[in-house]
Scaffold this motif. Sequence first.
Motif, PDB file in Angstrom:
ATOM      1  N   ASN A  60      -2.620   4.572  -3.131  1.00 38.21           N
ATOM      2  CA  ASN A  60      -2.888   3.488  -4.079  1.00 38.21           C
ATOM      3  C   ASN A  60      -2.657   2.134  -3.399  1.00 38.21           C
ATOM      4  OD1 ASN A  60      -3.363   4.985  -6.652  1.00 38.21           O
ATOM      5  ND2 ASN A  60      -1.277   5.718  -6.245  1.00 38.21           N
ATOM      6  N   TYR A  61      -3.328   1.110  -3.929  1.00 41.45           N
ATOM      7  CA  TYR A  61      -3.189  -0.265  -3.448  1.00 41.45           C
ATOM      8  C   TYR A  61      -3.550  -0.390  -1.966  1.00 41.45           C
ATOM      9  CZ  TYR A  61      -0.281   0.213  -7.581  1.00 41.45           C
ATOM     10  OH  TYR A  61       0.204   0.568  -8.828  1.00 41.45           O
ATOM     11  N   LEU A  62      -4.495   0.448  -1.548  1.00 42.17           N
ATOM     12  CA  LEU A  62      -4.924   0.391  -0.146  1.00 42.17           C
ATOM     13  C   LEU A  62      -5.889  -0.772   0.088  1.00 42.17           C
ATOM     14  CD1 LEU A  62      -5.499   4.224   0.423  1.00 42.17           C
ATOM     15  CD2 LEU A  62      -3.426   2.869   0.793  1.00 42.17           C
ATOM     16  N   GLY A  63      -6.463  -1.286  -1.013  1.00 47.32           N
ATOM     17  CA  GLY A  63      -7.271  -2.504  -0.917  1.00 47.32           C
ATOM     18  C   GLY A  63      -8.705  -2.254  -0.531  1.00 47.32           C
ATOM     19  N   LEU A  64      -9.484  -3.311  -0.719  1.00 51.71           N
ATOM     20  CA  LEU A  64     -10.893  -3.301  -0.341  1.00 51.71           C
ATOM     21  C   LEU A  64     -11.150  -4.451   0.614  1.00 51.71           C
ATOM     22  CD1 LEU A  64     -12.323  -2.757  -3.927  1.00 51.71           C
ATOM     23  CD2 LEU A  64     -12.159  -1.044  -2.149  1.00 51.71           C
ATOM     24  N   PRO A  69       0.842  -1.200   0.000  1.00 43.76           N
ATOM     25  CA  PRO A  69       0.000   0.000   0.000  1.00 43.76           C
ATOM     26  C   PRO A  69       0.877   1.250   0.000  1.00 43.76           C
ATOM     27  CG  PRO A  69      -0.046  -1.094   2.142  1.00 43.76           C
ATOM     28  CD  PRO A  69       0.658  -2.015   1.210  1.00 43.76           C
ATOM     29  N   ASN A  70       0.421   2.267  -0.701  1.00 41.00           N
ATOM     30  CA  ASN A  70       1.221   3.489  -0.838  1.00 41.00           C
ATOM     31  C   ASN A  70       0.360   4.704  -0.524  1.00 41.00           C
ATOM     32  OD1 ASN A  70       2.119   5.854  -2.916  1.00 41.00           O
ATOM     33  ND2 ASN A  70       3.891   4.749  -2.096  1.00 41.00           N
ATOM     34  N   LEU A  71       0.855   5.555   0.434  1.00 40.81           N
ATOM     35  CA  LEU A  71       0.128   6.763   0.817  1.00 40.81           C
ATOM     36  C   LEU A  71       0.740   7.989   0.161  1.00 40.81           C
ATOM     37  CD1 LEU A  71      -0.430   6.197   4.663  1.00 40.81           C
ATOM     38  CD2 LEU A  71      -2.134   6.028   2.844  1.00 40.81           C
ATOM     39  N   SER A  72      -0.138   8.879  -0.271  1.00 44.05           N
ATOM     40  CA  SER A  72       0.318  10.172  -0.796  1.00 44.05           C
ATOM     41  C   SER A  72       0.512  11.135   0.366  1.00 44.05           C
ATOM     42  CB  SER A  72      -0.718  10.747  -1.770  1.00 44.05           C
ATOM     43  OG  SER A  72      -0.964   9.840  -2.819  1.00 44.05           O
ATOM     44  N   THR A 121     -11.382   2.572   0.607  1.00 41.59           N
ATOM     45  CA  THR A 121     -11.355   2.153  -0.800  1.00 41.59           C
ATOM     46  C   THR A 121      -9.914   1.886  -1.202  1.00 41.59           C
ATOM     47  OG1 THR A 121     -11.089   4.360  -1.767  1.00 41.59           O
ATOM     48  CG2 THR A 121     -13.341   3.642  -1.247  1.00 41.59           C
ATOM     49  N   ASP A 122      -9.734   1.510  -2.447  1.00 41.94           N
ATOM     50  CA  ASP A 122      -8.396   1.216  -2.938  1.00 41.94           C
ATOM     51  C   ASP A 122      -7.526   2.462  -2.994  1.00 41.94           C
ATOM     52  OD1 ASP A 122      -6.735  -0.909  -3.813  1.00 41.94           O
ATOM     53  OD2 ASP A 122      -6.820  -0.139  -5.858  1.00 41.94           O
ATOM     54  N   THR A 123      -8.168   3.655  -3.023  1.00 42.51           N
ATOM     55  CA  THR A 123      -7.401   4.907  -3.167  1.00 42.51           C
ATOM     56  C   THR A 123      -7.616   5.898  -2.022  1.00 42.51           C
ATOM     57  OG1 THR A 123      -9.199   5.841  -4.496  1.00 42.51           O
ATOM     58  CG2 THR A 123      -7.393   4.751  -5.678  1.00 42.51           C
TER      59      THR A 123
END
Length: 389
Positions: A323-327, A301-304, A350-352
């Motif tokens: 991104n890729y935070l998953g559901l 998972p990647n945080l902005s 959500t995923d984002t």
Amino acid sequence: MTTPCTARIIEGMKRLFVILAVLLSLAAIGCGGGGGSNPVSTTTTPQIAGFSPQTGGPGTTVQLWGAYFGAAQGSSIVYYNYEPCTINSWSDTIISCTLPNTARTSGTFIVSVGGKSSAASTQFTLNAPQITSIFPAGGPADTLVTISGVGFGTRTDYSRVSFNGSNAPIESWSNSFITCRVPSGLQNGSVPVIVYISYDYYVTTSFNYVLPAITSLSSVNSSSTGNNVGAEIAINGQGFGSYQSEYNGQISFGGAPVSWTSWTSNRVTFRIPAGTAAGYHSVSITVNGKSVSSGWNVYEPNLSNPNLSTVYDQGDLVTLSGNYLGLYTDQAQRSVKFGDATVTSFVSWTDTGISFYNPIEPTLLSNPTISASVVVGGLQSNAVNVKVN
């Protein structure tokens, strides 16, 4: 020269013979004539009165009824078109027999008992062997197939089923049903199926042989790339079987078995299991022992970085993007590390993007900065800075 004495002797003997003949005739009438209380017929030739069914193919079981067949078969024979039938049961009035597999034309029955043969029966109509259906109509190797029809006969050393020239293992054989398993090593697509009733007598149909194949992998949820732990992935292709147990289907991800969430002949879904490391992983599906593979990437998972001009008070709604935070539906597999607090209750995920209420109590420091990161299914994101009061 005959003397008068000799002539009288001869005449007396003739009269005696006549008297004896008359006495014998009267005795016969008394013992077997129409007026007796226990008549005995002198007719012993077997007689066929009828049979059922009236039609069928080679190997059909037929019941004949009539008279004077004898209490037991012994050396007696039933012929169909002068070929011996297989006897199933025998009594004086009913015989059950099976037509020979070599029967080719319509014909009649004759019962032979003790050297005496019955008159020929009425005609039995022989149906040519035929296949009426094959089920299922397609599938991969080792599929259990039922071939339905008429006139398959009883199984002999010559009885076999071939798929494109390869003999199929036979599980059962009757006059109207054959079950067998599709052999391996066939070409993809429609292949001829031949049922050999005897060495040179056969009927044909076709079967759609399907080699298992993966055409693509995709995310089940259109709002997610599916490259994260917990994502539901679809294996798209063919030859998987209508349901998982039909062909003993199995899935592996990264070499380890995983559970499926849905299964059809051309689409199987599963979730990327928790504990999966980031990187490229093989995806394999095995059908009846044959495996086909593809691959899928899993990302951390990647945080902005948030806008540091935004300061959150306790209880404010905090939103982290990335991104890729998953559901991930399993609450135990997702959390946010927010300063010294661990957040497990969320307004949305959500995923984002992730939203939750700020659990940090007010501090005496002016606009302190804390670290925030996300953990999904054992994978931790990068850390970003967030300002709180």
